[in-house]
Design an enzyme around this catalytic site. Structure first.
Site, PDB file in Angstrom:
ATOM      1  N   HIS A  14      -2.550  -2.450 -10.976  1.00 42.65           N
ATOM      2  CA  HIS A  14      -1.660  -3.399 -10.288  1.00 42.65           C
ATOM      3  C   HIS A  14      -2.252  -4.813 -10.247  1.00 42.65           C
ATOM      4  O   HIS A  14      -2.096  -5.532  -9.261  1.00 42.65           O
ATOM      5  CB  HIS A  14      -1.352  -2.940  -8.857  1.00 42.65           C
ATOM      6  CG  HIS A  14      -0.612  -1.642  -8.787  1.00 42.65           C
ATOM      7  ND1 HIS A  14      -0.521  -0.892  -7.643  1.00 42.65           N
ATOM      8  CD2 HIS A  14       0.069  -0.956  -9.743  1.00 42.65           C
ATOM      9  CE1 HIS A  14       0.181   0.198  -7.883  1.00 42.65           C
ATOM     10  NE2 HIS A  14       0.560   0.185  -9.148  1.00 42.65           N
ATOM     11  N   HIS A  85       7.744  -1.909  -7.208  1.00 46.16           N
ATOM     12  CA  HIS A  85       7.135  -0.636  -6.786  1.00 46.16           C
ATOM     13  C   HIS A  85       7.793  -0.107  -5.508  1.00 46.16           C
ATOM     14  O   HIS A  85       7.148   0.530  -4.682  1.00 46.16           O
ATOM     15  CB  HIS A  85       5.628  -0.854  -6.571  1.00 46.16           C
ATOM     16  CG  HIS A  85       4.793   0.383  -6.656  1.00 46.16           C
ATOM     17  ND1 HIS A  85       4.885   1.416  -5.756  1.00 46.16           N
ATOM     18  CD2 HIS A  85       3.818   0.747  -7.531  1.00 46.16           C
ATOM     19  CE1 HIS A  85       4.006   2.372  -6.061  1.00 46.16           C
ATOM     20  NE2 HIS A  85       3.359   1.976  -7.138  1.00 46.16           N
ATOM     21  N   GLU A 223       9.564   2.471 -11.708  1.00 45.94           N
ATOM     22  CA  GLU A 223       9.022   1.145 -12.021  1.00 45.94           C
ATOM     23  C   GLU A 223       9.248   0.807 -13.496  1.00 45.94           C
ATOM     24  O   GLU A 223       8.576   1.336 -14.374  1.00 45.94           O
ATOM     25  CB  GLU A 223       7.530   1.119 -11.705  1.00 45.94           C
ATOM     26  CG  GLU A 223       7.179   1.590 -10.307  1.00 45.94           C
ATOM     27  CD  GLU A 223       5.712   1.979 -10.183  1.00 45.94           C
ATOM     28  OE1 GLU A 223       4.841   1.187 -10.576  1.00 45.94           O
ATOM     29  OE2 GLU A 223       5.437   3.092  -9.697  1.00 45.94           O
TER      30      GLU A 223
END
Length: 259
Positions: A14, A85, A223
């Protein structure tokens, strides 16, 4: 080569420990249905190269959809792969696991992971495996079949599927349906992949609105994205953005009732 910060089993997840999801964006425009946010990411931010200006536009549409459009520009070659997300539980009750939800994924293949949740570089067929959602079925039906290595490695579903939509965001990439409410969620995107995460690591330690705790598999994430670790897999669709180019990505979460 560029070494990124490691925050997940030796990998950069991330965007790193201070990735973009932890940043406060500037509001560029807002009305009753649209919100445009912008952020300047300086050269060297989490070791990523380039001064990057990133924009995300959220639009609520008349057909009960949340339309998300991402864009970015850079002054040095860099890598970029933006997504959303959000966690979904269409029963409306976070105390109920999403294992009863029916999931459809428009994908004949997926990208297997190793025991550190990192893609191996392989593209594997979903056929005759617990990864096959080409026909809608309950998430919980095969989520604990740990004799299948990928279920064991992911502790359930935490994988990227290779979409067969060819970048056409008018074709459903994935859909989710809750029998308890009749609520359906369709996901449409121009991205080549979708990461499906079934909330395997939720453990009740995180509290949400009104003090609600989120237990294992209380929600699922869908996602839209390029495949994980694409910068190190040159055979996969590229995530490199160069000066003079504009990165763009589009995802729609469309809700409806199906009785």
């Amino acid at each position: 080569s560029i070494r990124l910060p490691q925050n997940n089993f030796g990998h950069c997840l991330h965007g790193g420990p201070a990735g973009w999801q932890y940043q406060v964006y500037d509001v560029i425009a807002a009305n009753d249905s649209t919100l445009v946010l912008e952020m300047d990411s300086p050269d060297g931010d989490n070791n990523f190269p380039g001064n990057v200006k990133a924009t995300v536009c959220y639009t609520l549409t008349p057909d009960n959809a949340l339309d998300i459009a991402y864009s970015a520009v850079t002054d040095r070659p860099t890598v970029i792969n933006m997504t959303n997300h959000s966690y979904f539980n269409l029963s409306g009750d976070p105390d109920k696991a999403i294992t009863d939800h029916l999931l459809y994924i428009n994908a004949a293949d997926y990208t297997p992971v190793d025991s550190t949740f990192m893609t191996t570089g392989e593209i594997a067929s979903v056929k005759d495996t617990p990864m096959d959602f080409t026909t809608p079925r309950a998430i919980g039906e095969k989520i604990d079949e740990t004799d299948f290595e990928q279920i064991s490695n992911g502790m359930g579903y935490d994988h990227n599927w290779v979409l067969t939509t060819n970048g056409n965001d008018s074709i459903i990439a994935a859909s989710l349906y809750a029998p308890s409410t009749g609520i359906r969620l369709d996901v449409l995107t121009d991205e080549p992949g979708i990461q499906v995460y079934s909330g395997n690591f939720l453990d009740g330690s995180v509290k949400g609105k009104n003090g609600k705790v989120y237990n294992k598999r209380a929600a699922i994430c869908l996602e839209s994205q390029h495949y994980p670790d694409s910068p190190n897999k040159p055979q996969w669709p590229s995530v490199i953005l160069r000066p003079g180019e504009t990165y763009s990505s589009h995802c729609v979460f469309r809700f409806g009732i199906e009785k």
